[in-house]
Design a protein around this motif. Sequence first.
Motif, PDB file in Angstrom:
ATOM      1  N   PRO A   1     -11.153  -3.701   2.653  1.00 32.50           N
ATOM      2  CA  PRO A   1     -10.756  -3.820   4.220  1.00 32.50           C
ATOM      3  C   PRO A   1     -10.401  -4.907   4.673  1.00 32.50           C
ATOM      4  CG  PRO A   1     -12.812  -2.559   3.661  1.00 32.50           C
ATOM      5  CD  PRO A   1     -12.531  -3.301   2.430  1.00 32.50           C
ATOM      6  N   GLY A   2      -9.114  -5.207   5.200  1.00 34.89           N
ATOM      7  CA  GLY A   2      -8.731  -6.698   6.023  1.00 34.89           C
ATOM      8  C   GLY A   2      -7.644  -7.159   5.162  1.00 34.89           C
ATOM      9  N   MET A   3      -7.327  -6.577   3.731  1.00 31.46           N
ATOM     10  CA  MET A   3      -6.277  -7.190   3.268  1.00 31.46           C
ATOM     11  C   MET A   3      -4.836  -7.144   4.072  1.00 31.46           C
ATOM     12  SD  MET A   3      -6.920  -6.517  -0.990  1.00 31.46           S
ATOM     13  CE  MET A   3      -7.921  -7.601  -1.742  1.00 31.46           C
ATOM     14  N   ASN A   4      -5.045  -5.754   4.455  1.00 27.60           N
ATOM     15  CA  ASN A   4      -3.603  -5.615   5.265  1.00 27.60           C
ATOM     16  C   ASN A   4      -3.438  -6.635   6.556  1.00 27.60           C
ATOM     17  OD1 ASN A   4      -2.116  -3.692   3.743  1.00 27.60           O
ATOM     18  ND2 ASN A   4      -3.765  -1.928   4.589  1.00 27.60           N
ATOM     19  N   ALA A   5      -4.547  -6.932   7.233  1.00 29.38           N
ATOM     20  CA  ALA A   5      -4.495  -7.897   8.169  1.00 29.38           C
ATOM     21  C   ALA A   5      -4.182  -9.202   7.618  1.00 29.38           C
ATOM     22  CB  ALA A   5      -5.883  -7.671   8.926  1.00 29.38           C
ATOM     23  N   ALA A   6      -4.830  -9.720   6.617  1.00 31.07           N
ATOM     24  CA  ALA A   6      -4.275 -10.706   5.947  1.00 31.07           C
ATOM     25  C   ALA A   6      -2.856 -10.869   5.682  1.00 31.07           C
ATOM     26  CB  ALA A   6      -5.322 -11.061   4.914  1.00 31.07           C
ATOM     27  N   ILE A   7      -2.388  -9.737   4.994  1.00 31.69           N
ATOM     28  CA  ILE A   7      -0.734  -9.838   4.627  1.00 31.69           C
ATOM     29  C   ILE A   7       0.179  -9.867   6.010  1.00 31.69           C
ATOM     30  CG2 ILE A   7       0.973  -8.372   3.878  1.00 31.69           C
ATOM     31  CD1 ILE A   7      -1.057  -6.925   2.297  1.00 31.69           C
ATOM     32  N   ARG A   8      -0.594  -9.267   7.008  1.00 28.43           N
ATOM     33  CA  ARG A   8       0.161  -9.483   8.350  1.00 28.43           C
ATOM     34  C   ARG A   8       0.361 -10.881   8.984  1.00 28.43           C
ATOM     35  NH1 ARG A   8      -1.690  -9.111  13.677  1.00 28.43           N
ATOM     36  NH2 ARG A   8      -0.430  -8.204  15.377  1.00 28.43           N
ATOM     37  N   SER A   9      -1.041 -11.390   9.015  1.00 23.12           N
ATOM     38  CA  SER A   9      -0.865 -12.880   9.354  1.00 23.12           C
ATOM     39  C   SER A   9      -0.149 -13.700   8.602  1.00 23.12           C
ATOM     40  CB  SER A   9      -2.517 -13.090   9.138  1.00 23.12           C
ATOM     41  OG  SER A   9      -2.658 -14.495   9.888  1.00 23.12           O
ATOM     42  N   VAL A  10      -0.140 -13.473   7.310  1.00 20.67           N
ATOM     43  CA  VAL A  10       0.795 -14.405   6.290  1.00 20.67           C
ATOM     44  C   VAL A  10       2.368 -13.999   6.805  1.00 20.67           C
ATOM     45  CG1 VAL A  10       1.658 -15.036   4.132  1.00 20.67           C
ATOM     46  CG2 VAL A  10      -0.932 -14.579   4.541  1.00 20.67           C
TER      47      VAL A  10
ATOM     48  N   ILE B   1       5.183  -9.125  -2.980  1.00 21.74           N
ATOM     49  CA  ILE B   1       5.093  -8.993  -4.634  1.00 21.74           C
ATOM     50  C   ILE B   1       4.061  -7.618  -4.716  1.00 21.74           C
ATOM     51  CG2 ILE B   1       4.474  -9.922  -6.781  1.00 21.74           C
ATOM     52  CD1 ILE B   1       4.882 -12.677  -5.390  1.00 21.74           C
ATOM     53  N   TYR B   2       4.682  -6.376  -5.145  1.00 17.54           N
ATOM     54  CA  TYR B   2       3.729  -5.229  -5.225  1.00 17.54           C
ATOM     55  C   TYR B   2       3.180  -5.117  -6.500  1.00 17.54           C
ATOM     56  CZ  TYR B   2       6.240  -3.860  -1.046  1.00 17.54           C
ATOM     57  OH  TYR B   2       6.566  -4.157   0.459  1.00 17.54           O
ATOM     58  N   TYR B   3       2.260  -4.651  -6.511  1.00 18.63           N
ATOM     59  CA  TYR B   3       1.307  -4.074  -7.697  1.00 18.63           C
ATOM     60  C   TYR B   3       0.761  -5.476  -8.448  1.00 18.63           C
ATOM     61  CZ  TYR B   3       2.894   0.313  -6.801  1.00 18.63           C
ATOM     62  OH  TYR B   3       3.286   1.698  -6.278  1.00 18.63           O
ATOM     63  N   GLY B   4       0.295  -6.662  -7.508  1.00 17.85           N
ATOM     64  CA  GLY B   4      -0.282  -7.732  -8.198  1.00 17.85           C
ATOM     65  C   GLY B   4       0.605  -8.593  -9.101  1.00 17.85           C
ATOM     66  N   TYR B   5      -0.387  -9.118  -9.983  1.00 19.71           N
ATOM     67  CA  TYR B   5       0.368  -9.922 -11.115  1.00 19.71           C
ATOM     68  C   TYR B   5       1.288  -8.996 -12.115  1.00 19.71           C
ATOM     69  CZ  TYR B   5      -2.541 -13.961  -9.639  1.00 19.71           C
ATOM     70  OH  TYR B   5      -3.413 -14.892  -8.931  1.00 19.71           O
ATOM     71  N   GLN B   6       0.955  -8.063 -12.280  1.00 20.52           N
ATOM     72  CA  GLN B   6       1.782  -7.019 -13.056  1.00 20.52           C
ATOM     73  C   GLN B   6       3.153  -6.884 -12.449  1.00 20.52           C
ATOM     74  OE1 GLN B   6       1.177  -6.360 -16.465  1.00 20.52           O
ATOM     75  NE2 GLN B   6       3.289  -5.868 -16.321  1.00 20.52           N
TER      76      GLN B   6
ATOM     77  N   GLY C   1       4.369  -3.796  10.567  1.00 23.37           N
ATOM     78  CA  GLY C   1       3.861  -3.132  11.960  1.00 23.37           C
ATOM     79  C   GLY C   1       2.936  -2.060  11.686  1.00 23.37           C
ATOM     80  N   ASP C   2       1.876  -2.110  12.643  1.00 26.14           N
ATOM     81  CA  ASP C   2       0.771  -0.917  12.414  1.00 26.14           C
ATOM     82  C   ASP C   2      -0.062  -0.835  11.171  1.00 26.14           C
ATOM     83  OD1 ASP C   2      -0.512   1.281  13.622  1.00 26.14           O
ATOM     84  OD2 ASP C   2       0.939   2.624  12.729  1.00 26.14           O
ATOM     85  N   ILE C   3      -0.245  -1.947  10.490  1.00 20.67           N
ATOM     86  CA  ILE C   3      -1.189  -2.079   9.440  1.00 20.67           C
ATOM     87  C   ILE C   3      -2.539  -2.718   9.529  1.00 20.67           C
ATOM     88  CG2 ILE C   3       0.883  -2.055   7.880  1.00 20.67           C
ATOM     89  CD1 ILE C   3       0.411  -5.076   7.110  1.00 20.67           C
TER      90      ILE C   3
ATOM     91  N   THR D   1      -4.431  -2.037   0.703  1.00 14.04           N
ATOM     92  CA  THR D   1      -3.510  -3.002   0.772  1.00 14.04           C
ATOM     93  C   THR D   1      -1.999  -2.382   0.729  1.00 14.04           C
ATOM     94  OG1 THR D   1      -2.296  -4.722  -0.658  1.00 14.04           O
ATOM     95  CG2 THR D   1      -3.901  -3.409  -1.769  1.00 14.04           C
ATOM     96  N   MET D   2      -1.278  -2.528   1.604  1.00 12.31           N
ATOM     97  CA  MET D   2       0.340  -1.986   1.689  1.00 12.31           C
ATOM     98  C   MET D   2       1.082  -2.449   0.478  1.00 12.31           C
ATOM     99  SD  MET D   2       2.377  -4.109   4.364  1.00 12.31           S
ATOM    100  CE  MET D   2       3.909  -4.249   3.420  1.00 12.31           C
ATOM    101  N   LEU D   3       0.599  -3.849  -0.255  1.00 13.75           N
ATOM    102  CA  LEU D   3       1.122  -4.183  -1.357  1.00 13.75           C
ATOM    103  C   LEU D   3       0.909  -3.687  -2.696  1.00 13.75           C
ATOM    104  CD1 LEU D   3       1.635  -8.084  -0.325  1.00 13.75           C
ATOM    105  CD2 LEU D   3       3.225  -6.430  -0.368  1.00 13.75           C
ATOM    106  N   TYR D   4      -0.334  -2.811  -2.659  1.00  7.91           N
ATOM    107  CA  TYR D   4      -1.056  -2.168  -3.614  1.00  7.91           C
ATOM    108  C   TYR D   4      -1.501  -3.235  -4.579  1.00  7.91           C
ATOM    109  CZ  TYR D   4       2.063   1.487  -1.832  1.00  7.91           C
ATOM    110  OH  TYR D   4       2.725   2.521  -1.103  1.00  7.91           O
ATOM    111  N   SER D   5      -2.320  -2.941  -5.560  1.00  7.78           N
ATOM    112  CA  SER D   5      -2.877  -3.788  -6.580  1.00  7.78           C
ATOM    113  C   SER D   5      -2.999  -3.170  -7.959  1.00  7.78           C
ATOM    114  CB  SER D   5      -4.376  -4.078  -6.150  1.00  7.78           C
ATOM    115  OG  SER D   5      -5.070  -5.032  -6.700  1.00  7.78           O
ATOM    116  N   SER D   6      -3.331  -4.039  -8.819  1.00  6.68           N
ATOM    117  CA  SER D   6      -3.443  -3.625 -10.156  1.00  6.68           C
ATOM    118  C   SER D   6      -3.839  -4.891 -11.093  1.00  6.68           C
ATOM    119  CB  SER D   6      -1.922  -3.063 -10.995  1.00  6.68           C
ATOM    120  OG  SER D   6      -1.101  -4.346 -11.029  1.00  6.68           O
TER     121      SER D   6
END
Length: 319
Positions: free
Chosen positions: A14-23, A37-42, A58-60, A66-71
Amino acid sequence: MKRIGILTSGGDAPGMNAAIRSVVRSSIFHELEIYGIYYGYQGLIDGQIKPLHIGSVGDIIQRGGTMLYSSRSEEFKTEKGRQKAIEQLKKHGIEGLIVIGGDGSFRGAQKLTEEGFPCIGIPGTIDNDIPGTDHTIGFDTALNTVIQAVDKIRDTATSHERIYVIEVMGRDAGDLALWSGVAAGAESILIPEYPYNLDEVTDKIKRGHDRGKRHSIIMVAEGVGSASDIADQIKDDLQVETRVTVLGHTQRGGSPTAFDRVLAGRLGAYSVDLLLEGQAGRMVGVQNNELVHHDIIDALKKTNEISKDLYKLSNQLSI
């Protein structure tokens, strides 16, 4: 530097989206182009890369995950896989990368830096196990999730006069078990950093029983061992009813706390500043409420230290 990228990797927090927003917003403030970049290094290897705009984030700020998803990517661990990733970065004109995640994510960022591509790491993990920062993004939210669950379990434990063994996340780090145990008033806290003696646990239960206490909460970090096995041992030793609750992935979800949102905002903006200064292979953090940055490798070589004072206090308060 005109264009940078951002990805999230490993377990979500929790808070990854807030970090993405800030960046994203800090990049736009500094007139940088920012690519997600979606789904991490893959996803980086596969070229799942798209430009991000103010409206993209907006609104995240209040959303978990994480809106960028992860793998996880085994391919990225190979030289060939990393070269594919760098080719994708060059293809999209990305000159610097911000990585949000834990130690595995940071190792990937360092590898890219060693191969000439500047990266900055933002610590995002509920385990709070990254050296070089007092808090990682997601820890405070997960902590409050655990406390809410334990408070409810205690109501049932009291009503039925039972001993509850509660297992929380933390394979190699006991911060979540320790902090939640102290905050929730657990009778015993078992963490990987300190060997436990089951006789001491049962002695505490006996002492409590002798003064009229009919229930107990035992907090166990998953790295210590199976909560079910520990509960069975207590049951056999004391001939009492025990119950086990494994909180599992509920600890990773939920809307981030105000603390995690502010921390994410600070670290996200700071990481953009560092890239603009020409820094590379660094991780950002906060120590004594001050923003800091360290060499990623130096940080990963160190062992995250549990608070000895807090552990001592937990034993003092659970007499």
